[in-house]
Design an enzyme around this catalytic site. Structure first.
Site, PDB file in Angstrom:
ATOM      1  N   HIS A  29       0.807  -1.222   0.000  1.00  0.00           N
ATOM      2  CA  HIS A  29       0.000   0.000   0.000  1.00  0.00           C
ATOM      3  C   HIS A  29       0.840   1.273   0.000  1.00  0.00           C
ATOM      4  CE1 HIS A  29      -3.627   2.105  -0.460  1.00  0.00           C
ATOM      5  NE2 HIS A  29      -3.184   2.960   0.433  1.00  0.00           N
TER       6      HIS A  29
ATOM      7  N   TYR B 233       1.712   5.124  -2.620  1.00  0.00           N
ATOM      8  CA  TYR B 233       2.007   6.533  -2.287  1.00  0.00           C
ATOM      9  C   TYR B 233       3.415   6.909  -2.697  1.00  0.00           C
ATOM     10  CZ  TYR B 233      -2.437   6.154  -0.091  1.00  0.00           C
ATOM     11  OH  TYR B 233      -3.767   5.932   0.102  1.00  0.00           O
TER      12      TYR B 233
ATOM     13  N   HIS C 119      -9.855   0.757 -10.974  1.00  0.00           N
ATOM     14  CA  HIS C 119      -9.357   1.691  -9.943  1.00  0.00           C
ATOM     15  C   HIS C 119      -7.887   2.012 -10.161  1.00  0.00           C
ATOM     16  CE1 HIS C 119      -8.303   3.368  -6.038  1.00  0.00           C
ATOM     17  NE2 HIS C 119      -7.482   2.359  -5.806  1.00  0.00           N
ATOM     18  N   PHE C 120      -7.062   0.986 -10.396  1.00  0.00           N
ATOM     19  CA  PHE C 120      -5.648   1.369 -10.461  1.00  0.00           C
ATOM     20  C   PHE C 120      -5.261   2.015 -11.785  1.00  0.00           C
ATOM     21  CE2 PHE C 120      -4.917  -3.435 -10.630  1.00  0.00           C
ATOM     22  CZ  PHE C 120      -4.448  -3.506 -11.927  1.00  0.00           C
ATOM     23  N   HIS C 121      -6.114   1.847 -12.789  1.00  0.00           N
ATOM     24  CA  HIS C 121      -5.795   2.593 -14.019  1.00  0.00           C
ATOM     25  C   HIS C 121      -6.170   4.073 -13.897  1.00  0.00           C
ATOM     26  CE1 HIS C 121      -5.131  -1.371 -15.914  1.00  0.00           C
ATOM     27  NE2 HIS C 121      -4.246  -0.667 -16.582  1.00  0.00           N
TER      28      HIS C 121
ATOM     29  N   ARG D 232     -10.906 -10.356 -11.924  1.00  0.00           N
ATOM     30  CA  ARG D 232      -9.603  -9.852 -12.370  1.00  0.00           C
ATOM     31  C   ARG D 232      -8.580 -10.965 -12.262  1.00  0.00           C
ATOM     32  NH1 ARG D 232      -6.291  -6.634  -7.697  1.00  0.00           N
ATOM     33  NH2 ARG D 232      -7.542  -7.245  -5.914  1.00  0.00           N
ATOM     34  N   ARG D 233      -7.356 -10.684 -12.717  1.00  0.00           N
ATOM     35  CA  ARG D 233      -6.254 -11.655 -12.700  1.00  0.00           C
ATOM     36  C   ARG D 233      -6.600 -12.918 -13.476  1.00  0.00           C
ATOM     37  NH1 ARG D 233      -5.360 -10.577  -6.347  1.00  0.00           N
ATOM     38  NH2 ARG D 233      -3.693  -9.084  -6.543  1.00  0.00           N
TER      39      ARG D 233
HETATM   40 FE1  HAS Z   1      -5.939   2.105  -4.196  1.00  0.00          FE
HETATM   41  C1  HAS Z   1      -6.270  -1.319  -4.534  1.00  0.00           C
HETATM   42  C2  HAS Z   1      -7.890   2.034  -1.387  1.00  0.00           C
HETATM   43  C3  HAS Z   1      -5.406   5.476  -3.685  1.00  0.00           C
HETATM   44  C4  HAS Z   1      -3.372   2.035  -6.481  1.00  0.00           C
HETATM   45  N1  HAS Z   1      -5.015   0.632  -5.304  1.00  0.00           N
HETATM   46  C5  HAS Z   1      -5.326  -0.709  -5.321  1.00  0.00           C
HETATM   47  C6  HAS Z   1      -4.477  -1.369  -6.266  1.00  0.00           C
HETATM   48  C7  HAS Z   1      -3.616  -0.424  -6.791  1.00  0.00           C
HETATM   49  C8  HAS Z   1      -3.975   0.835  -6.187  1.00  0.00           C
HETATM   50  C9  HAS Z   1      -2.505  -0.656  -7.782  1.00  0.00           C
HETATM   51  O1  HAS Z   1      -8.987  -0.075   0.539  1.00  0.00           O
HETATM   52  C10 HAS Z   1      -4.552  -2.848  -6.649  1.00  0.00           C
HETATM   53  C11 HAS Z   1      -3.616  -3.703  -5.882  1.00  0.00           C
HETATM   54  C12 HAS Z   1      -3.736  -5.147  -6.327  1.00  0.00           C
HETATM   55  O2  HAS Z   1      -3.156  -5.484  -7.358  1.00  0.00           O
HETATM   56  O3  HAS Z   1      -4.400  -5.918  -5.662  1.00  0.00           O
HETATM   57  N2  HAS Z   1      -6.584   3.501  -2.832  1.00  0.00           N
HETATM   58  C13 HAS Z   1      -7.381   3.268  -1.777  1.00  0.00           C
HETATM   59  C14 HAS Z   1      -7.632   4.510  -1.065  1.00  0.00           C
HETATM   60  C15 HAS Z   1      -6.933   5.492  -1.718  1.00  0.00           C
HETATM   61  C16 HAS Z   1      -6.261   4.842  -2.823  1.00  0.00           C
HETATM   62  C17 HAS Z   1      -8.474   4.705   0.157  1.00  0.00           C
HETATM   63  N3  HAS Z   1      -4.661   3.490  -4.958  1.00  0.00           N
HETATM   64  C18 HAS Z   1      -4.599   4.819  -4.605  1.00  0.00           C
HETATM   65  C19 HAS Z   1      -3.547   5.458  -5.339  1.00  0.00           C
HETATM   66  C20 HAS Z   1      -2.962   4.485  -6.127  1.00  0.00           C
HETATM   67  C21 HAS Z   1      -3.674   3.259  -5.864  1.00  0.00           C
HETATM   68  C22 HAS Z   1      -3.170   6.906  -5.218  1.00  0.00           C
HETATM   69  C23 HAS Z   1      -1.831   4.558  -7.073  1.00  0.00           C
HETATM   70  C24 HAS Z   1      -1.084   5.598  -7.278  1.00  0.00           C
HETATM   71  N4  HAS Z   1      -6.914   0.637  -3.188  1.00  0.00           N
HETATM   72  C25 HAS Z   1      -7.624   0.832  -2.040  1.00  0.00           C
HETATM   73  C26 HAS Z   1      -8.097  -0.483  -1.550  1.00  0.00           C
HETATM   74  C27 HAS Z   1      -7.612  -1.432  -2.429  1.00  0.00           C
HETATM   75  C28 HAS Z   1      -6.889  -0.701  -3.454  1.00  0.00           C
HETATM   76  C29 HAS Z   1      -8.880  -0.773  -0.361  1.00  0.00           C
HETATM   77  C30 HAS Z   1      -7.780  -2.966  -2.323  1.00  0.00           C
HETATM   78  C31 HAS Z   1      -8.931  -3.421  -3.083  1.00  0.00           C
HETATM   79  C32 HAS Z   1      -9.034  -4.918  -3.088  1.00  0.00           C
HETATM   80  O4  HAS Z   1     -10.039  -5.419  -2.595  1.00  0.00           O
HETATM   81  O5  HAS Z   1      -8.134  -5.617  -3.573  1.00  0.00           O
HETATM   82  C33 HAS Z   1      -6.861   6.963  -1.310  1.00  0.00           C
HETATM   83  O6  HAS Z   1      -5.529   7.350  -1.177  1.00  0.00           O
HETATM   84  C34 HAS Z   1      -7.578   7.871  -2.266  1.00  0.00           C
HETATM   85  C35 HAS Z   1      -7.668   9.296  -1.749  1.00  0.00           C
HETATM   86  C36 HAS Z   1      -7.882  10.253  -2.860  1.00  0.00           C
HETATM   87  C37 HAS Z   1      -8.819  11.199  -2.930  1.00  0.00           C
HETATM   88  C38 HAS Z   1      -8.906  12.056  -4.164  1.00  0.00           C
HETATM   89  C39 HAS Z   1      -8.433  13.496  -3.962  1.00  0.00           C
HETATM   90  C40 HAS Z   1      -8.470  14.210  -5.262  1.00  0.00           C
HETATM   91  C41 HAS Z   1      -7.484  15.011  -5.730  1.00  0.00           C
HETATM   92  C42 HAS Z   1      -7.652  15.628  -7.087  1.00  0.00           C
HETATM   93  C43 HAS Z   1      -8.133  17.050  -7.030  1.00  0.00           C
HETATM   94  C44 HAS Z   1      -8.463  17.519  -8.397  1.00  0.00           C
HETATM   95  C45 HAS Z   1      -8.289  18.769  -8.855  1.00  0.00           C
HETATM   96  C46 HAS Z   1      -8.629  19.047 -10.276  1.00  0.00           C
HETATM   97  C47 HAS Z   1      -7.772  19.862  -8.018  1.00  0.00           C
HETATM   98  C48 HAS Z   1      -9.782  11.433  -1.847  1.00  0.00           C
HETATM   99  C49 HAS Z   1      -6.275  15.323  -4.940  1.00  0.00           C
HETATM  100  C50 HAS Z   1     -10.023  19.650 -10.401  1.00  0.00           C
HETATM  101  C51 HAS Z   1     -10.623  19.226 -11.652  1.00  0.00           C
HETATM  102  C52 HAS Z   1     -11.932  19.297 -11.986  1.00  0.00           C
HETATM  103  C53 HAS Z   1     -12.375  18.774 -13.303  1.00  0.00           C
HETATM  104  C54 HAS Z   1     -12.972  19.845 -11.093  1.00  0.00           C
END
Ligand code: HAS
Length: 550
Positions: free
Chosen positions: A217, A221, A368-370, A433-434
């Site tokens: 995890h 980050y 999600h990861f894409h 998946r997988r």
């Molecule tokens: Fe995830 C599974 C939970 C973030 C990557 N994640 C994965 C896997 C990958 C991955 C590769 O809780 C698959 C692993 C595998 O092969 O089994 N993930 C989260 C949570 C977050 C999160 C809570 N993941 C990421 C990030 C990744 C990533 C970042 C890669 C870089 N993820 C999970 C969970 C799994 C999971 C479970 C396991 C699922 C399972 O069952 O296997 C948080 O960090 C997300 C917080 C982000 C936000 C968004 C904030 C938005 C921002 C953009 C602002 C936009 C602006 C532009 C300013 C709350 C900062 C404005 C534009 C307009 C058009 C208005």
């Protein structure tokens, strides 16, 4: 301009990153066609072989080399050129990481390691695959020590001063990385290698997965934080403004050190060997790690609004039109951010204990990861590439290349939108998946579900093909920026390394007292992991032999 040695080191890192990118994206193209039954691979090539190459080369290798290229160039720019020892460690790190990558890649390509990038036991690869992975980690540690050493030298020369924001964020990222790697090093060295070389017969599967996700995890980050460095430090400069809040930016990075590690069980919520109390605790901590991303979103909107209003934007959203949309360095990163809104929301869904039952091990997670690593992170790296290579080579990012760069980021967005939307919906409908192609045993209901316009493996393949074409265009731009584009110094205009001014006058000094944050992080890790891991060791089941299913 950075010193000649630092520049070379950063460029070599960029070079290896893009070699991994070529092979990885080609495997991606093959995958989407196999999965939709439009392509039969030759007998010597297996679906899981290309799936492993795709995951390892894009998610682990492209990102890692690119991250070090960016951090090396940025540290040299903000803290001054590297001394001989830093250079030596930087090169050693690069060489060891490259050897590890080559070894692991050869093992995958020769069909001896079709275990995917998560290399879950009891699937067993050749021992040399794990040795390759171990070397990758050792190499990145050497590179990390080089950068940390450079920072320490700067701190000694500038006693009592807060370091520049770029350097601060780099050090936070590296601290997170080093602590995170302890888990994967432990499992690879003490479990996988002895087991794969046949020195022991069995492996404790639950322990190996838990140690992997202790690392897995925070790994995400490690990919995200360098992208955030660009969002916080580079974007305001392109917008012609300052960093919105130096303290907020630093605090958000500290929160990542604290909360990104003790959360690995949210990848194992469906596994039987961990009691629900520990899962619940880590789910709660997962919700804490969302906060620094929400702070980042707030900070970005504030930066956009301040800069847009400065340029004459009025009304509630008038500032939006004043953003520099014609500058691909900005537009690429803006699109990356926009993708992270649904990407992050999907993460919150995954992390919700009950909802995870629905989405775990379905194509939803692939979707999600894409739209996390595959777009917010990767497209930020593309946006950085457009100016970083010219900054390092002294070549020009010509008008023609800029036009191509626009086509590239837009086509990537369209391809990703199609592919990841299809993956999310297919996943909700139950597509696993997988796995390679599945005809669902001709089950009429399943085949109907997967026959919608978006819920269709063909839509996924169309998106994947657009992505591949976009990747090829990116490689054309990269090759031009490396070898062909005209030299800029003839006109005396180098591409800049955009670093925005950041007002440190109100930033509390304790934010840079790393021992406090490392101490709190270790305490949280012990709280979340000590008992469940010791339980897995003390009450370990007999252990598993190995499976080689390909
Ligand atoms: Fe995830 C599974 C939970 C973030 C990557 N994640 C994965 C896997 C990958 C991955 C590769 O809780 C698959 C692993 C595998 O092969 O089994 N993930 C989260 C949570 C977050 C999160 C809570 N993941 C990421 C990030 C990744 C990533 C970042 C890669 C870089 N993820 C999970 C969970 C799994 C999971 C479970 C396991 C699922 C399972 O069952 O296997 C948080 O960090 C997300 C917080 C982000 C936000 C968004 C904030 C938005 C921002 C953009 C602002 C936009 C602006 C532009 C300013 C709350 C900062 C404005 C534009 C307009 C058009 C208005």
């Amino acid at each position: 301009m950075v010193g000649i040695q630092d520049r070379k080191l950063a460029l070599w890192n960029v070079g290896v990153a893009y070699i991994a990118f070529i092979i990885g994206t080609f495997c991606g193209l093959l995958q989407v066609f196999v999965r939709n039954d439009a392509l039969n691979l030759p007998t010597w090539l297996n679906y899981y072989q290309i799936l492993t190459a795709h995951g390892v080369l894009l998610a682990l290798i492209y990102t890692t080399f690119f991250i070090f290229a960016f951090l090396i160039a940025g540290m040299s720019k903000t803290l001054g050129g590297f001394g001989p020892k830093v250079n030596l460690f930087g090169w050693l790190g690069f060489i060891v990481t490259t050897i590890g990558t080559a070894l692991a890649t050869v093992m995958i390509i020769s069909g001896k390691a079709s275990v995917m990038y998560t290399f879950y036991a009891p699937l067993k690869a050749s021992g040399w695959f794990y040795v390759g992975l171990a070397l990758v980690i050792v190499g990145t540690w050497l590179s990390s020590f080089a950068l940390i050493g450079h920072y320490i030298v700067w701190k000694k020369r500038n006693k009592g001063q807060l370091s520049p924001l770029f350097a601060y964020m780099t050090i936070s990222t590296l601290i997170l990385w080093i602590i995170a790697c302890l888990g994967v090093v432990a499992t690879v060295v003490f479990q996988y290698i002895p087991w794969a070389f046949g020195w022991v017969d069995t492996i404790n599967v639950e322990l190996s997965r838990s140690l992997f996700w202790y690392f897995g995890h925070p790994l995400v980050y490690f990919w995200l934080l360098p992208a955030y460095i660009a969002w916080y430090v580079v974007v305001p400069k392109i917008l012609g403004t300052k960093v919105f809040s130096d303290s907020l930016a630093r605090l958000s990075f500290v929160l990542f050190i604290l909360f990104s590690i003790p959360v690995g069980f949210h990848h194992q919520l469906t596994e039987p060997g961990i009691s629900s109390f520990w899962k619940f605790l880590q789910v709660v901590l997962t919700f804490m790690v969302i906060i620094p991303s929400l702070m980042t979103a707030f900070s970005m909107f504030a930066t956009f609004e301040i800069s847009g209003r400065k340029k004459g934007g009025t009304g509630l959203f008038g500032w939006f039109k004043k953003l520099p949309w014609k500058d691909v360095r900005f537009t690429s990163i803006f699109i990356a951010m926009a993708f992270f809104i649904p990407g992050g929301a999907g993460g919150i869904i995954n992390a919700s204990f009950q909802l995870n039952e629905l989405v775990h091990n379905t194509l939803w997670i692939v979707g999600h990861f894409h739209i996390t690593v595959g777009t917010p992170v990767a497209m930020t790296f593309m946006g950085i590439t457009f100016w970083l290579i010219p900054y390092l080579t002294g070549r020009k990012f010509t008008k023609r290349l800029q036009r191509l760069a626009f086509i590239q980021v837009i086509s990537w967005s369209v391809g990703m939108l199609l592919m990841s939307t299809a993956q999310h919906i297919l996943g909700l409908l139950g597509a696993p998946r997988r796995t390679a192609y599945s005809g669902y045993n001709g089950n009429v209901n399943a085949l109907e579900w997967f026959d919608g316009i978006l819920s269709n493996h063909v839509t996924m393949a169309v998106g994947g093909t657009i992505l591949f074409l976009s990747a090829m265009l990116l490689l054309y731009i990269v090759a031009n920026l490396l070898f062909v584009a005209p030299k800029a110094q003839l006109n005396g205009e180098f591409e800049e390394f955009p670093i925005a001014e950041s007002d440190k006058s109100h930033t509390p000094k304790f934010l840079e007292n790393w021992w406090i944050w490392i101490g709190v992080a270790v305490a949280l890790i012990i709280m979340a992991y000590a008992l469940p891991l010791s339980h897995m060791i003390q009450h370990s089941p007999p252990g598993s032999g190995h499976h080689i299913t390909w």
